[in-house]
Design a protein around this motif. Structure first.
Motif, PDB file in Angstrom:
ATOM      1  N   SER A  72       0.811  -1.224   0.000  1.00  0.00           N
ATOM      2  CA  SER A  72       0.000   0.000   0.000  1.00  0.00           C
ATOM      3  C   SER A  72       0.839   1.266   0.000  1.00  0.00           C
ATOM      4  O   SER A  72       0.510   2.244  -0.681  1.00  0.00           O
ATOM      5  N   SER A  73       1.922   1.258   0.767  1.00  0.00           N
ATOM      6  CA  SER A  73       2.757   2.458   0.838  1.00  0.00           C
ATOM      7  C   SER A  73       3.319   2.825  -0.530  1.00  0.00           C
ATOM      8  O   SER A  73       3.322   3.986  -0.932  1.00  0.00           O
ATOM      9  N   GLY A  74       3.773   1.811  -1.263  1.00  0.00           N
ATOM     10  CA  GLY A  74       4.313   2.058  -2.594  1.00  0.00           C
ATOM     11  C   GLY A  74       3.249   2.513  -3.573  1.00  0.00           C
ATOM     12  O   GLY A  74       3.488   3.412  -4.401  1.00  0.00           O
ATOM     13  N   LEU A  75       2.057   1.927  -3.492  1.00  0.00           N
ATOM     14  CA  LEU A  75       0.967   2.312  -4.396  1.00  0.00           C
ATOM     15  C   LEU A  75       0.530   3.753  -4.128  1.00  0.00           C
ATOM     16  O   LEU A  75       0.267   4.515  -5.066  1.00  0.00           O
ATOM     17  N   ALA A  76       0.453   4.116  -2.840  1.00  0.00           N
ATOM     18  CA  ALA A  76       0.059   5.483  -2.501  1.00  0.00           C
ATOM     19  C   ALA A  76       1.098   6.487  -2.996  1.00  0.00           C
ATOM     20  O   ALA A  76       0.746   7.573  -3.467  1.00  0.00           O
ATOM     21  N   GLU A  77       2.363   6.118  -2.897  1.00  0.00           N
ATOM     22  CA  GLU A  77       3.422   6.997  -3.395  1.00  0.00           C
ATOM     23  C   GLU A  77       3.351   7.129  -4.913  1.00  0.00           C
ATOM     24  O   GLU A  77       3.554   8.217  -5.465  1.00  0.00           O
ATOM     25  N   GLN A  78       3.048   6.026  -5.591  1.00  0.00           N
ATOM     26  CA  GLN A  78       2.879   6.076  -7.043  1.00  0.00           C
ATOM     27  C   GLN A  78       1.734   7.006  -7.424  1.00  0.00           C
ATOM     28  O   GLN A  78       1.841   7.815  -8.350  1.00  0.00           O
ATOM     29  N   ALA A  79       0.626   6.865  -6.687  1.00  0.00           N
ATOM     30  CA  ALA A  79      -0.536   7.712  -6.962  1.00  0.00           C
ATOM     31  C   ALA A  79      -0.197   9.182  -6.746  1.00  0.00           C
ATOM     32  O   ALA A  79      -0.544  10.044  -7.559  1.00  0.00           O
ATOM     33  N   ALA A  80       0.497   9.471  -5.642  1.00  0.00           N
ATOM     34  CA  ALA A  80       0.870  10.850  -5.340  1.00  0.00           C
ATOM     35  C   ALA A  80       1.816  11.425  -6.385  1.00  0.00           C
ATOM     36  O   ALA A  80       1.827  12.636  -6.630  1.00  0.00           O
ATOM     37  N   ALA A  81       2.603  10.541  -7.008  1.00  0.00           N
ATOM     38  CA  ALA A  81       3.553  10.982  -8.035  1.00  0.00           C
ATOM     39  C   ALA A  81       2.910  11.120  -9.403  1.00  0.00           C
ATOM     40  O   ALA A  81       3.578  11.488 -10.370  1.00  0.00           O
ATOM     41  N   GLY A  82       1.602  10.814  -9.491  1.00  0.00           N
ATOM     42  CA  GLY A  82       0.896  11.002 -10.753  1.00  0.00           C
ATOM     43  C   GLY A  82       0.796   9.777 -11.625  1.00  0.00           C
ATOM     44  O   GLY A  82       0.553   9.897 -12.833  1.00  0.00           O
ATOM     45  N   ALA A  83       0.950   8.588 -11.047  1.00  0.00           N
ATOM     46  CA  ALA A  83       0.820   7.361 -11.834  1.00  0.00           C
ATOM     47  C   ALA A  83      -0.569   7.312 -12.465  1.00  0.00           C
ATOM     48  O   ALA A  83      -1.566   7.612 -11.804  1.00  0.00           O
ATOM     49  N   PRO A  84      -0.667   6.961 -13.750  1.00  0.00           N
ATOM     50  CA  PRO A  84      -1.979   6.899 -14.414  1.00  0.00           C
ATOM     51  C   PRO A  84      -2.806   5.742 -13.875  1.00  0.00           C
ATOM     52  O   PRO A  84      -2.515   4.578 -14.128  1.00  0.00           O
ATOM     53  N   ALA A  85      -3.821   6.060 -13.099  1.00  0.00           N
ATOM     54  CA  ALA A  85      -4.695   5.040 -12.521  1.00  0.00           C
ATOM     55  C   ALA A  85      -6.061   5.670 -12.271  1.00  0.00           C
ATOM     56  O   ALA A  85      -6.205   6.898 -12.227  1.00  0.00           O
ATOM     57  N   ASP A  86      -7.058   4.828 -12.104  1.00  0.00           N
ATOM     58  CA  ASP A  86      -8.426   5.304 -11.894  1.00  0.00           C
ATOM     59  C   ASP A  86      -8.895   5.159 -10.452  1.00  0.00           C
ATOM     60  O   ASP A  86      -9.680   5.962  -9.962  1.00  0.00           O
ATOM     61  N   VAL A  87      -8.411   4.100  -9.781  1.00  0.00           N
ATOM     62  CA  VAL A  87      -8.883   3.791  -8.432  1.00  0.00           C
ATOM     63  C   VAL A  87      -7.696   3.395  -7.563  1.00  0.00           C
ATOM     64  O   VAL A  87      -6.765   2.737  -8.032  1.00  0.00           O
ATOM     65  N   LEU A  88      -7.744   3.798  -6.286  1.00  0.00           N
ATOM     66  CA  LEU A  88      -6.720   3.405  -5.325  1.00  0.00           C
ATOM     67  C   LEU A  88      -7.406   2.760  -4.124  1.00  0.00           C
ATOM     68  O   LEU A  88      -8.352   3.326  -3.563  1.00  0.00           O
ATOM     69  N   ALA A  89      -6.941   1.572  -3.731  1.00  0.00           N
ATOM     70  CA  ALA A  89      -7.468   0.881  -2.548  1.00  0.00           C
ATOM     71  C   ALA A  89      -6.281   0.435  -1.704  1.00  0.00           C
ATOM     72  O   ALA A  89      -5.432  -0.321  -2.178  1.00  0.00           O
ATOM     73  N   THR A  90      -6.210   0.900  -0.466  1.00  0.00           N
ATOM     74  CA  THR A  90      -5.067   0.591   0.395  1.00  0.00           C
ATOM     75  C   THR A  90      -5.510  -0.191   1.627  1.00  0.00           C
ATOM     76  O   THR A  90      -6.702  -0.291   1.923  1.00  0.00           O
ATOM     77  N   ALA A  91      -4.512  -0.717   2.354  1.00  0.00           N
ATOM     78  CA  ALA A  91      -4.806  -1.575   3.508  1.00  0.00           C
ATOM     79  C   ALA A  91      -4.841  -0.820   4.827  1.00  0.00           C
ATOM     80  O   ALA A  91      -4.984  -1.440   5.875  1.00  0.00           O
ATOM     81  N   ASN A  92      -4.697   0.487   4.796  1.00  0.00           N
ATOM     82  CA  ASN A  92      -4.968   1.297   5.987  1.00  0.00           C
ATOM     83  C   ASN A  92      -5.147   2.756   5.583  1.00  0.00           C
ATOM     84  O   ASN A  92      -4.843   3.142   4.450  1.00  0.00           O
ATOM     85  N   THR A  93      -5.659   3.543   6.497  1.00  0.00           N
ATOM     86  CA  THR A  93      -5.954   4.935   6.168  1.00  0.00           C
ATOM     87  C   THR A  93      -4.704   5.795   6.114  1.00  0.00           C
ATOM     88  O   THR A  93      -4.686   6.825   5.438  1.00  0.00           O
ATOM     89  N   VAL A  94      -3.648   5.380   6.809  1.00  0.00           N
ATOM     90  CA  VAL A  94      -2.405   6.158   6.812  1.00  0.00           C
ATOM     91  C   VAL A  94      -1.821   6.249   5.408  1.00  0.00           C
ATOM     92  O   VAL A  94      -1.414   7.322   4.953  1.00  0.00           O
ATOM     93  N   THR A  95      -1.776   5.120   4.705  1.00  0.00           N
ATOM     94  CA  THR A  95      -1.223   5.135   3.350  1.00  0.00           C
ATOM     95  C   THR A  95      -2.138   5.899   2.385  1.00  0.00           C
ATOM     96  O   THR A  95      -1.656   6.613   1.503  1.00  0.00           O
ATOM     97  N   MET A  96      -3.454   5.771   2.562  1.00  0.00           N
ATOM     98  CA  MET A  96      -4.373   6.532   1.715  1.00  0.00           C
ATOM     99  C   MET A  96      -4.181   8.025   1.922  1.00  0.00           C
ATOM    100  O   MET A  96      -4.279   8.820   0.973  1.00  0.00           O
ATOM    101  N   ASP A  97      -3.876   8.430   3.166  1.00  0.00           N
ATOM    102  CA  ASP A  97      -3.676   9.851   3.456  1.00  0.00           C
ATOM    103  C   ASP A  97      -2.545  10.454   2.626  1.00  0.00           C
ATOM    104  O   ASP A  97      -2.552  11.657   2.336  1.00  0.00           O
ATOM    105  N   THR A  98      -1.576   9.625   2.245  1.00  0.00           N
ATOM    106  CA  THR A  98      -0.485  10.120   1.398  1.00  0.00           C
ATOM    107  C   THR A  98      -1.033  10.652   0.081  1.00  0.00           C
ATOM    108  O   THR A  98      -0.638  11.718  -0.398  1.00  0.00           O
TER     109      THR A  98
END
Length: 271
Positions: free
Chosen positions: A86-112
């Motif tokens: 999740s931490s890596g996916l959230a960082e990818q999303a924050a960096a602008g990775a082309p994606a439509d949906v993000l689902a993480t395993a805790n709220t801390v990583t989603m907050d990123t």
């Protein structure tokens, strides 16, 4: 002439009545739809294209099942899952990775992702998960509880603290007053479960759902007060989603009855 006019008035009243009935039912004859956005005839033609979902590794099995069921609901929608920590996916999303949906395993990583401004709206918690102490079939290390993770002779795996399963493991061990001596820090929970199923470690703290998904190759040992440490799983549509309609359809499915059923089958708790 008066009779013809009366007939025209009567037909107009009937038409208005039918239109009102259609509106009351939630749509018109051409655009009637289900709450999920698919046409009333169930064709799913309104939702199409590709949707890319970045999802926590622990969601692999239920999301793959969900993808199959979404294919039945939306034949023209192609959902691609990218699973990882999740931490890596959230960082990818924050960096602008082309994606439509993000689902993480805790709220801390989603907050990123939220703090980076790349999430559309407020993330929705759709499931919860707890930890289990996983051991290889037959329990060769004779593990009886979390305290055994401090035994020097045991080979122990724990997720890295920066990923949700690792943060949860730290919290659980702190509550138990155990100073574990992990031999391996894994990048995600699937790696930890794999080490257990292959017999390369004697024990690992993993999500209960992942231990169950491993089948007969893995057994679980009771963890007292495991319910005191629970991870909430949030999901969100990306602000720059290439396919926002498809993304919202996927999120609605994840948080709706379809998602609840699939996740419950995998052992997840409801939010």
């Amino acid at each position: 002439m008066r009779d013809a006019g009366a007939r025209r008035v009567g037909m107009l009243v009937q038409a208005i009545g039918v239109a009102g009935l259609l509106v009351a039912c939630g749509g018109d004859a051409e655009g009637a739809s289900h709450p999920d956005g698919s046409p009333a005839d169930g064709s799913g033609a309104r939702i199409s294209g590709e949707v890319t979902v970045l999802a926590a590794a622990s969601l692999t099995e239920p999301f793959e099942t969900l993808g199959e069921r979404l294919a039945d609901r939306y034949p023209d929608l192609e959902v691609t899952f990218s699973f990882g920590p999740s931490s890596g996916l959230a960082e990818q999303a924050a960096a602008g990775a082309p994606a439509d949906v993000l689902a993480t395993a805790n709220t801390v990583t989603m907050d990123t992702a939220v703090q980076a401004g790349v999430v559309d709206g407020t993330p929705r918690v759709f499931a919860r998960n707890t930890l289990a102490l996983a051991v290889p079939a037959g329990n060769p290390g004779n593990v009886t509880g979390p305290a055994d993770l401090a035994r020097d002779e045991l080979r122990v795996a724990v997720c890295e603290p920066r990923v949700p399963c690792g943060a949860a493991a730290e919290a659980l061990l702190d509550r138990a007053g155990v100073e574990a001596a992990p031999d391996t820090l894994t990048t995600d929970v699937k790696e930890a479960v794999s080490l257990v199923s292959l017999g390369e470690v004697d024990a690992a703290l993993v999500y209960l759902t992942d231990a169950a998904a491993a089948g007969d190759a893995v057994e679980t040992v009771d963890v007292p007060r495991a319910g005191a440490v629970v991870n909430d799983y949030p999901v969100a549509v990306m602000a720059d989603a290439p396919n926002p309609d498809g993304a919202h359809a996927v999120v609605d499915a994840v948080t709706g009855e379809l998602g609840r059923d699939v996740l419950a089958e995998a052992g997840f708790l409801e939010p």
